[in-house]
Design a protein around this motif. Structure first.
Motif, PDB file in Angstrom:
ATOM      1  N   ASP A 207     -53.085  47.302  51.561  1.00 57.71           N
ATOM      2  CA  ASP A 207     -53.627  46.195  50.774  1.00 57.71           C
ATOM      3  C   ASP A 207     -53.466  44.870  51.509  1.00 57.71           C
ATOM      4  OD1 ASP A 207     -54.505  47.729  48.628  1.00 57.71           O
ATOM      5  OD2 ASP A 207     -52.625  47.523  47.514  1.00 57.71           O
ATOM      6  N   LEU A 208     -52.325  44.660  52.149  1.00 58.69           N
ATOM      7  CA  LEU A 208     -52.107  43.420  52.883  1.00 58.69           C
ATOM      8  C   LEU A 208     -53.083  43.285  54.044  1.00 58.69           C
ATOM      9  CD1 LEU A 208     -50.470  40.849  53.522  1.00 58.69           C
ATOM     10  CD2 LEU A 208     -48.957  42.294  54.913  1.00 58.69           C
ATOM     11  N   VAL A 209     -53.285  44.352  54.809  1.00 54.23           N
ATOM     12  CA  VAL A 209     -54.190  44.284  55.961  1.00 54.23           C
ATOM     13  C   VAL A 209     -55.622  44.031  55.496  1.00 54.23           C
ATOM     14  CG1 VAL A 209     -55.091  45.537  57.953  1.00 54.23           C
ATOM     15  CG2 VAL A 209     -52.679  45.754  57.333  1.00 54.23           C
ATOM     16  N   MET A 210     -56.047  44.660  54.408  1.00 55.22           N
ATOM     17  CA  MET A 210     -57.375  44.417  53.875  1.00 55.22           C
ATOM     18  C   MET A 210     -57.521  42.965  53.419  1.00 55.22           C
ATOM     19  SD  MET A 210     -57.952  47.986  51.747  1.00 55.22           S
ATOM     20  CE  MET A 210     -59.615  47.593  51.228  1.00 55.22           C
ATOM     21  N   GLN A 211     -56.488  42.439  52.779  1.00 57.32           N
ATOM     22  CA  GLN A 211     -56.508  41.035  52.345  1.00 57.32           C
ATOM     23  C   GLN A 211     -56.601  40.099  53.542  1.00 57.32           C
ATOM     24  OE1 GLN A 211     -52.772  39.671  50.506  1.00 57.32           O
ATOM     25  NE2 GLN A 211     -53.024  37.889  51.844  1.00 57.32           N
ATOM     26  N   LEU A 212     -55.791  40.344  54.581  1.00 57.37           N
ATOM     27  CA  LEU A 212     -55.796  39.478  55.761  1.00 57.37           C
ATOM     28  C   LEU A 212     -57.121  39.571  56.509  1.00 57.37           C
ATOM     29  CD1 LEU A 212     -52.182  40.008  57.155  1.00 57.37           C
ATOM     30  CD2 LEU A 212     -53.057  38.107  55.775  1.00 57.37           C
ATOM     31  N   ALA A 213     -57.779  40.729  56.456  1.00 62.25           N
ATOM     32  CA  ALA A 213     -59.092  40.861  57.092  1.00 62.25           C
ATOM     33  C   ALA A 213     -60.089  39.892  56.476  1.00 62.25           C
ATOM     34  CB  ALA A 213     -59.595  42.300  56.964  1.00 62.25           C
ATOM     35  N   ALA A 214     -60.077  39.777  55.155  1.00 60.22           N
ATOM     36  CA  ALA A 214     -60.987  38.856  54.477  1.00 60.22           C
ATOM     37  C   ALA A 214     -60.618  37.409  54.769  1.00 60.22           C
ATOM     38  CB  ALA A 214     -60.963  39.123  52.975  1.00 60.22           C
ATOM     39  N   GLU A 215     -59.329  37.089  54.704  1.00 60.62           N
ATOM     40  CA  GLU A 215     -58.903  35.710  54.903  1.00 60.62           C
ATOM     41  C   GLU A 215     -59.085  35.259  56.344  1.00 60.62           C
ATOM     42  OE1 GLU A 215     -55.490  35.779  51.379  1.00 60.62           O
ATOM     43  OE2 GLU A 215     -54.889  35.808  53.487  1.00 60.62           O
ATOM     44  N   ALA A 216     -58.856  36.154  57.305  1.00 64.56           N
ATOM     45  CA  ALA A 216     -59.048  35.794  58.712  1.00 64.56           C
ATOM     46  C   ALA A 216     -60.510  35.541  59.015  1.00 64.56           C
ATOM     47  CB  ALA A 216     -58.511  36.915  59.606  1.00 64.56           C
TER      48      ALA A 216
END
Length: 417
Positions: A207-216
């Motif tokens: 979930d964190l990596v998916m979230q950071l993908a969007a934010e990055a």
């Protein structure tokens, strides 16, 4: 032998159990340990800065007494909450071994589409800037200027469910803020695979990596990930459960192998359709700034294509259309290890570089303590991992710091020299 080798086999010459004497064949290499510096003054200037502080960081987080992770604090909404759950990461035959399986158990996923017919796949990349909290001003990231060079490139080694350690390292690098959100502007991050199994919160890591993908992406950078052998194992356990697979050592199953290799039932219980869709589409191999990024230190990638695109397409096609035995064979191939160590190691690296491009391989999968033979210290202390390990005539960089064996969760800026 390493924990991943503890399942029925071998089906391939170099993928079976490895005994401790094999680890005496050591690679010739060195640790990369940068000088400590603040992210703001060095992250965009130093070509070799990686920010994890080397031995000085270890002295702070590995006190003379106590557990090496005692100093880690919970950070952000993704901090692990289930600290009452006990996990033995050194005994795959223990609480999560085969005896933990319930007869006739079949994992079920709510409304999970088959990989060949994905529907309602939530976007994880092109989402635009994150919305501000109510009442706070909104400041969108500026668009990149024409011909502006890309941001610095980082790689993250095997996480294996250690969410708190991941948050601490990303925060230490300045890549996320105190609330666990992207703060690295146009930086680029590649996770090298193995998000789940053995650690306490594999789904939280995903979930964190998916979230950071969007934010990055909203910031003009990116956060991407490779498919590791534990992604194949996790997906296989979810899709095929106890369905038998063909093994030269007898009948096995994905679910049994997953449990034997540290699979956590609470991760399987929390797996949702959008996780399956995202994991199934991860690439197996990538090339960035002359670095050939792999999960596994093996030449098995050559068996799936003569270009990066062919390899990734072959793996995706297999996950979409093929059956349990083909999945199992792919998992077994990408569980091979140690191809780059010893006298023949540089030749194996050159096979991959000559085929796919790049000047150096960067990989996870094989913990550095196993690569170097420093698995157990005489005094029982955790293995000393100052940073990434460079070996095979400086052609290979190992990034699995052995977090599951009280080593390090490594995050490093490339290149390392």
């Amino acid at each position: 032998m390493t924990p991943e080798d503890r399942f029925p086999g071998p089906e391939h010459p170099d993928s079976g159990p490895r005994h401790q004497p094999d680890l005496d064949v050591l690679p010739y290499g060195t640790y990369y340990e940068p000088e400590p510096a603040g992210y703001a003054e060095a992250a965009y200037e130093s070509e070799t800065y990686s920010g994890y502080g080397g031995a000085r960081y270890l002295e702070q987080h590995w006190p003379a007494t106590g557990h090496p992770h005692d100093g880690h604090t919970q950070q952000g909404a993704h901090a692990q909450q289930d600290h009452h759950v006990q996990h033995d990461h050194h005994d795959p035959q223990g609480a999560h071994g085969p005896q933990a399986a319930h007869p006739g158990y079949e994992p079920t996923l709510p409304d999970m589409p088959s990989p060949a017919h994905q529907v309602d796949d939530p976007p994880t990349i092109e989402l635009g800037p994150p919305l501000p909290e109510p009442g706070l001003p909104y400041h969108p990231y500026p668009a990149p200027a024409p011909n502006e060079p890309p941001g610095p490139l980082y790689v993250v080694g095997d996480v294996h469910g250690y969410l708190d350690e991941l948050l601490a390292e990303l925060r230490h690098q300045g890549l996320i803020d105190a609330d666990g959100h992207w703060s690295a502007g146009r930086s680029r991050i590649w996770f090298l695979g193995d998000f789940t199994d053995r650690g306490p919160d594999g789904i939280g890591v995903i979930d964190l990596v998916m979230q950071l993908a969007a934010e990055a992406a909203a910031a003009g950078g990116y956060c991407r990930a490779l498919m590791g052998n534990h992604e194949l194992l996790f997906l296989g356990a979810a899709r095929y459960g106890d369905e038998p697979v063909q093994s030269t050592a007898g009948t096995a199953s994905f679910l049994a192998a997953w449990r034997l290799n540290g699979g956590q039932q609470h991760d399987l219980d929390r797996l949702e359709a959008h996780h399956v869709s995202w994991l199934s589409r991860l690439p197996a191999i990538a090339l960035e700034d002359g670095h050939l990024l792999l999960h596994s230190d093996t030449t098995a990638y050559l068996e799936y294509g003569e270009s990066i695109a062919e390899v990734n397409d072959a793996v995706h096609d297999l996950l979409a259309d093929e059956g349990v035995d083909e999945w199992w064979d792919c998992f077994r191939r990408f569980t091979k290890r140690f191809a780059f160590r010893g006298d023949a190691g540089p030749t194996a690296v050159h096979e991959l570089l000559d085929t796919y491009g790049g000047s150096r391989v960067v990989h996870g999968h094989s913990p550095i303590p196993y690569l170097t033979g420093a698995v157990h210290a005489d005094d029982g202390a955790p293995p000393h991992i100052p940073g990434p390990y460079i070996y095979a005539d400086d052609l290979a960089v190992a990034m699995d710091g052995g977090v599951t064996m009280e080593g390090r969760l490594l995050v490093a800026r490339l290149p390392v020299n």
